[in-house]
Design an enzyme around this catalytic site. Structure first.
Site, PDB file in Angstrom:
ATOM      1  N   ARG A   3      -7.730  -3.155 -14.508  1.00  0.00           N
ATOM      2  CA  ARG A   3      -7.377  -4.369 -13.487  1.00  0.00           C
ATOM      3  C   ARG A   3      -8.615  -5.031 -13.619  1.00  0.00           C
ATOM      4  O   ARG A   3      -9.679  -4.755 -13.285  1.00  0.00           O
ATOM      5  CB  ARG A   3      -7.111  -3.588 -12.123  1.00  0.00           C
ATOM      6  CG  ARG A   3      -6.699  -4.657 -11.140  1.00  0.00           C
ATOM      7  CD  ARG A   3      -5.739  -3.994 -10.074  1.00  0.00           C
ATOM      8  NE  ARG A   3      -6.350  -3.176  -9.117  1.00  0.00           N
ATOM      9  CZ  ARG A   3      -5.865  -2.903  -7.899  1.00  0.00           C
ATOM     10  NH1 ARG A   3      -4.436  -3.198  -7.918  1.00  0.00           N
ATOM     11  NH2 ARG A   3      -6.582  -2.229  -7.173  1.00  0.00           N
ATOM     12  N   ARG A  41      -9.200   7.159  -3.621  1.00  0.00           N
ATOM     13  CA  ARG A  41      -8.212   6.329  -2.850  1.00  0.00           C
ATOM     14  C   ARG A  41      -6.755   6.932  -3.055  1.00  0.00           C
ATOM     15  O   ARG A  41      -5.906   6.850  -2.211  1.00  0.00           O
ATOM     16  CB  ARG A  41      -8.053   5.082  -3.531  1.00  0.00           C
ATOM     17  CG  ARG A  41      -9.364   4.138  -3.070  1.00  0.00           C
ATOM     18  CD  ARG A  41      -9.587   2.773  -3.937  1.00  0.00           C
ATOM     19  NE  ARG A  41      -8.502   2.110  -3.665  1.00  0.00           N
ATOM     20  CZ  ARG A  41      -8.311   0.936  -4.510  1.00  0.00           C
ATOM     21  NH1 ARG A  41      -9.164   0.736  -5.596  1.00  0.00           N
ATOM     22  NH2 ARG A  41      -7.584   0.053  -4.141  1.00  0.00           N
TER      23      ARG A  41
HETATM   24  P1  AMP Z   1      -6.078  -2.893  -1.524  1.00  0.00           P
HETATM   25  O1  AMP Z   1      -6.650  -4.527  -1.962  1.00  0.00           O
HETATM   26  O2  AMP Z   1      -4.720  -3.205  -0.731  1.00  0.00           O
HETATM   27  O3  AMP Z   1      -6.231  -1.865  -2.567  1.00  0.00           O
HETATM   28  O4  AMP Z   1      -6.952  -2.545  -0.198  1.00  0.00           O
HETATM   29  C1  AMP Z   1      -8.405  -2.401  -0.745  1.00  0.00           C
HETATM   30  C2  AMP Z   1      -9.198  -1.475   0.398  1.00  0.00           C
HETATM   31  O5  AMP Z   1      -9.129  -2.159   1.665  1.00  0.00           O
HETATM   32  C3  AMP Z   1      -8.493  -0.257   0.684  1.00  0.00           C
HETATM   33  O6  AMP Z   1      -8.877   0.585  -0.235  1.00  0.00           O
HETATM   34  C4  AMP Z   1      -8.992  -0.106   2.102  1.00  0.00           C
HETATM   35  O7  AMP Z   1     -10.348   0.401   2.240  1.00  0.00           O
HETATM   36  C5  AMP Z   1      -8.941  -1.425   2.963  1.00  0.00           C
HETATM   37  N1  AMP Z   1      -7.319  -1.831   3.258  1.00  0.00           N
HETATM   38  C6  AMP Z   1      -6.661  -2.682   2.879  1.00  0.00           C
HETATM   39  N2  AMP Z   1      -5.375  -2.403   3.637  1.00  0.00           N
HETATM   40  C7  AMP Z   1      -5.514  -1.479   4.437  1.00  0.00           C
HETATM   41  C8  AMP Z   1      -4.655  -1.164   5.608  1.00  0.00           C
HETATM   42  N3  AMP Z   1      -3.353  -1.228   5.838  1.00  0.00           N
HETATM   43  N4  AMP Z   1      -5.311   0.117   6.245  1.00  0.00           N
HETATM   44  C9  AMP Z   1      -6.546   0.784   6.190  1.00  0.00           C
HETATM   45  N5  AMP Z   1      -7.435   0.009   5.275  1.00  0.00           N
HETATM   46  C10 AMP Z   1      -6.985  -1.049   4.409  1.00  0.00           C
END
Ligand code: AMP
Length: 210
Positions: A123, A167
């Protein structure tokens, strides 16, 4: 239509959100993108979120709930929206319900864990606009350059294999229970992530009946 996309990190939520957006012309709200933008511009919220994000952990509920509250109040959300990456915990889903936000459909994109690590290593994201690409499945027209804004494509720090495993663990513990939560509300549809993006999109659109 108000839509939630659920699924493990790397399951293809962002890509499917872009496709749904093309069909329904409603905005995608990605908490991850909002946090990364805040981090880049050095806001207090961004700095607070950084250590959690880098470690592959969730940012505290109150922070992301605040972000969503503000974003959903904006005008472009009046005709519907796609939530990508929110909610990720039961308290976040409860907060959405408590705000009186009506969700029409929750699409869970399922990809086996063993495929996730491979997917994530390929990615790439645009460091300027956040658009997502893949070295194998979703190549940009020009290597390393965003099709949308010509920004540089980079690998996210939290897409490195060790962080991906944390994650995934967090996903199974904190986010997966949301399937049951929305199943009970009669809103959940499960879509198996396919090898080809277009095949997954066809299944998603079928579930959305568009
Ligand atoms: P993503 O781009 O959606 O994979 O998000 C990247 C990172 O942002 C995650 O691993 C969390 O650290 C944080 N994050 C994004 N959305 C959330 C959420 N709804 N709750 C908590 N942490 C979030």
């Amino acid at each position: 239509m108000n839509i939630i996309l659920l699924g493990a990190p790397g399951a293809g939520k962002g890509t499917q959100a872009e496709k749904i957006c093309e069909y329904l012309n409603i905005p995608t709200i990605s908490t991850g993108n909002i946090i990364r933008a805040a981090l880049k511009s050095g806001t207090e919220m961004g700095l607070k979120a950084k250590s959690f994000m880098d470690a592959g952990k969730l940012v505290p509920d109150d922070v992301v709930i605040g972000i969503i509250k503000e974003r959903l109040a904006e005008n472009d959300c009046q005709n519907g929206f796609i939530l990508d990456g929110f909610p990720r915990t039961i308290p976040q889903a409860e907060a959405l319900d408590a705000m009186g936000v009506q969700i029409d459909k929750v699409i869970d994109i399922e990809v086996p864990d063993e495929n996730i690590v491979a997917r994530m290593s390929g990615r790439r994201v645009c460091e300027k606009c956040g658009a997502s690409y893949h070295l194998e499945y979703k190549k940009p027209s020009k290597d390393g350059v965003c099709d949308l804004c010509t920004g540089a494509l980079v690998q996210r720090k939290d897409d490195h294999p060790d962080t991906v495993l944390s994650r995934l663990k967090v996903y199974h513990e904190e986010t997966e229970p949301l399937k049951d939560y929305y199943q009970k509300q009669g809103k959940l549809a499960i879509v198996e992530g396919q090898e080809e993006i277009a095949d997954t999109t066809a299944l998603v659109l079928k579930e959305l009946e568009v």
